[in-house]
Design an enzyme around this catalytic site. Structure first.
Site, PDB file in Angstrom:
ATOM      1  CB  SER A  58      -0.914  -0.026   1.220  1.00 15.97           C
ATOM      2  OG  SER A  58      -0.642   1.059   2.068  1.00 15.97           O
ATOM      3  CE  LYS A  59      -2.340   6.296  -3.024  1.00 16.66           C
ATOM      4  NZ  LYS A  59      -2.762   6.827  -4.293  1.00 16.66           N
ATOM      5  NE  ARG A  60      -3.820   4.695   2.658  1.00 18.13           N
ATOM      6  CZ  ARG A  60      -4.256   4.827   1.405  1.00 18.13           C
ATOM      7  NH1 ARG A  60      -4.093   5.958   0.769  1.00 18.13           N
ATOM      8  NH2 ARG A  60      -4.859   3.837   0.781  1.00 18.13           N
ATOM      9  NE  ARG A  61       0.864  -1.994   4.945  1.00 23.45           N
ATOM     10  CZ  ARG A  61      -0.380  -2.451   4.787  1.00 23.45           C
ATOM     11  NH1 ARG A  61      -1.244  -2.360   5.761  1.00 23.45           N
ATOM     12  NH2 ARG A  61      -0.741  -3.012   3.644  1.00 23.45           N
ATOM     13  CB  VAL A  90       4.401   1.305  -3.552  1.00 20.44           C
ATOM     14  CG1 VAL A  90       4.089   0.292  -2.469  1.00 20.44           C
ATOM     15  CG2 VAL A  90       3.628   2.590  -3.334  1.00 20.44           C
TER      16      VAL A  90
END
Ligand code: GLU
Length: 469
Positions: free
Chosen positions: A238-241, A244
């Site tokens: 995920s781009k939040r975690r 990426v």
């Protein structure tokens, strides 16, 4: 895939953020399929969600694809979905005229009140109400009541979906904007796409889109839904975690060749036990049918080690040239002639190009960089005596690697220490760090005057910290 039939595949990203490694993997799979069959890869930017799009993200996608080698040749586009609005509207009209779509004025709460289940899909309330278009009315597709829809998925066999459980999905919202399901299917159809290769998260859309193709008189494509990519905790990337964004990897000094080789392995492997293989081998051997359906682990450590191997395989001049942009943005001025001497030493020691900066900075900075942890580690035990002896031994030493090593070895012998331990304080005094380039080669390049000045400065600092006892 047969190499005789040429195919049209597409990559259809929505430009709503930094270009993601998962998107890059899908693009590459499509690219290779096109390359194998002399086919075409269409790049279609799905830019209809104007609240989340930005031209900057579109440019990022195009740049990153070019960086990975996806440009020219079998490439077509970019096309913009927003330019196809007339086609989407025409398709909606065709479906209405054929009785395959109807207007609906239900709001979500009405549906929940009727079904008593907020997870249930639309209940078909407006199917036969014969509503005219009007404000607040969405257009829905009338899915068949019975039968099933079988999609041909090259990775998953022939998943069968019962039509009765496919809800009457929305084609155009109450504000008139068309949905992803319609726009994406209409564009694929009008662009002559033969194979839709995309992420697994779209598998549940495939039967709906296939029904649209059929209702619009098209021959549905062959599908391939490639596995999700997960992190070390087996969570979907995920781009939040997770890290990426392809651009972040590029900025750290991952090489495009290493990156694309690694991305191709997210779900697929070349023959034999090989992982690092030339691009030609990938193009020759890749078969979309062989892609695995289990989640693919994005292993950053493995990618790093791939990158290190790719870097070591470069001729040293190319390695040095690849380092230049990193040196240019470093907080020092790197004399090219001096860097040419350092490059062969660093070549085998960096895994990503950005590491070149902390590896050579001590040569170009007026003083070695200071870091307390390294200092404490290097200046343990008899550091002061070793530095004093080293300074003495180096004062008149012939200034070349073997001699510098020899002299320090003798200092070690006099103190009952192995070379590694003897080196530690000298390394920290001169380079500021506990690890780095081979020490004696570094000293030779740094020169006598600067080496001795740094050793003297470290001695003074040690003395100031612990006044003679
Ligand atoms: N724009 C969609 C996405 O980025 C495309 C899905 C597809 O490839 O069909 O998820």
């Amino acid at each position: 895939m047969s190499s005789t039939s040429s195919i049209r595949v597409r990559f259809a990203p929505s430009p709503t953020g930094m270009f993601h490694v998962g998107g890059a993997r899908s693009a590459l799979f499509n690219w290779v399929m096109a390359a194998q069959s002399g086919g075409t890869l269409v790049l279609r930017i799905e830019d209809t969600d104007t609240s989340r799009n930005s031209p900057e993200w579109t440019e990022g996608i195009i740049r990153a694809m070019a960086w990975l080698g996806m440009d020219g040749g079998q490439y077509e586009g970019p096309y913009f979905q927003s330019a196809n609005a007339d086609k989407h509207a025409a398709a909606a009209r065709t479906l209405i005229e054929a009785g395959r779509a109807y207007y609906c004025d239900c709001v979500r709460d009405d549906v929940i009140a009727r079904t008593g289940d907020q997870h249930k899909g639309y209940d078909g309330f407006c199917r036969d109400r014969g509503l005219e278009p009007g404000p607040g009315r969405a257009l829905r597709f009338r899915t068949p009541d019975r039968g099933h829809t079988t999609v041909i998925d090259l990775l998953r066999g022939k998943p069968v979906f019962e039509n009765a459980v496919l809800e009457d999905f929305v084609l155009a919202r109450a504000d008139g904007s068309v949905t992803f399901l319609l726009a994406n299917a209409v564009d694929d159809m009008s662009q002559g796409i033969t194979h839709v290769v995309r992420g697994e998260e779209h598998l549940s859309n495939a039967p709906k889109q296939q029904l649209l193709w059929e209702a619009l008189g098209g021959e549905p494509p062959v599908w391939a839904h490639v596995p999700v990519i997960v992190n070390e905790k087996r969570q979907k990337l995920s781009k939040r975690r997770d890290k990426v964004a392809l651009e972040d990897y590029q900025a750290e000094g991952y090489l495009a060749a290493a990156m694309r080789n690694y991305l191709m392995l997210l779900g697929w492997a070349p023959s034999g036990d090989r992982e690092i293989v030339p691009w030609e081998v990938i193009v020759d051997e890749f078969r979309i049918e062989d892609v695995n359906t289990s989640p693919a682990f994005f292993d950053e450590k493995k990618l790093r080690s791939f990158n290190g191997e790719y870097i070591r395989a470069l001729p040293v001049e190319e390695f040095a040239a690849a380092c230049l942009p990193f040196l240019e943005s470093a907080p020092f001025e790197a004399d090219p002639a001096v860097f040419d001497q350092l490059a062969p030493l660093a070549h085998t020691r960096v895994a990503v190009l950005a590491e070149i900066v902390p590896m050579v900075d001590f040569v170009f900075l007026d003083e070695p960089p200071f870091d307390e942890q390294s200092w404490n580690k290097g200046m343990k035990g008899p550091a002061a005596e070793i530095l004093a002896a080293a300074e003495e031994a180096y004062r008149d030493a012939p200034w070349e690697t073997a001699e510098l090593k020899d002299r320090l070895e003798q200092v070690g012998v006099a103190h009952g220490l192995k070379l590694g331990k003897t080196q530690a304080p000298v390394r920290v005094a001169v380079t500021g760090r506990t690890v780095g380039l081979p020490l004696f080669e570094s000293l030779e390049i740094l020169g006598r005057e600067r080496t001795l000045a740094r050793i003297a400065a470290a001695r003074a600092k040690l003395a100031a910290a612990s006044p003679a006892s």
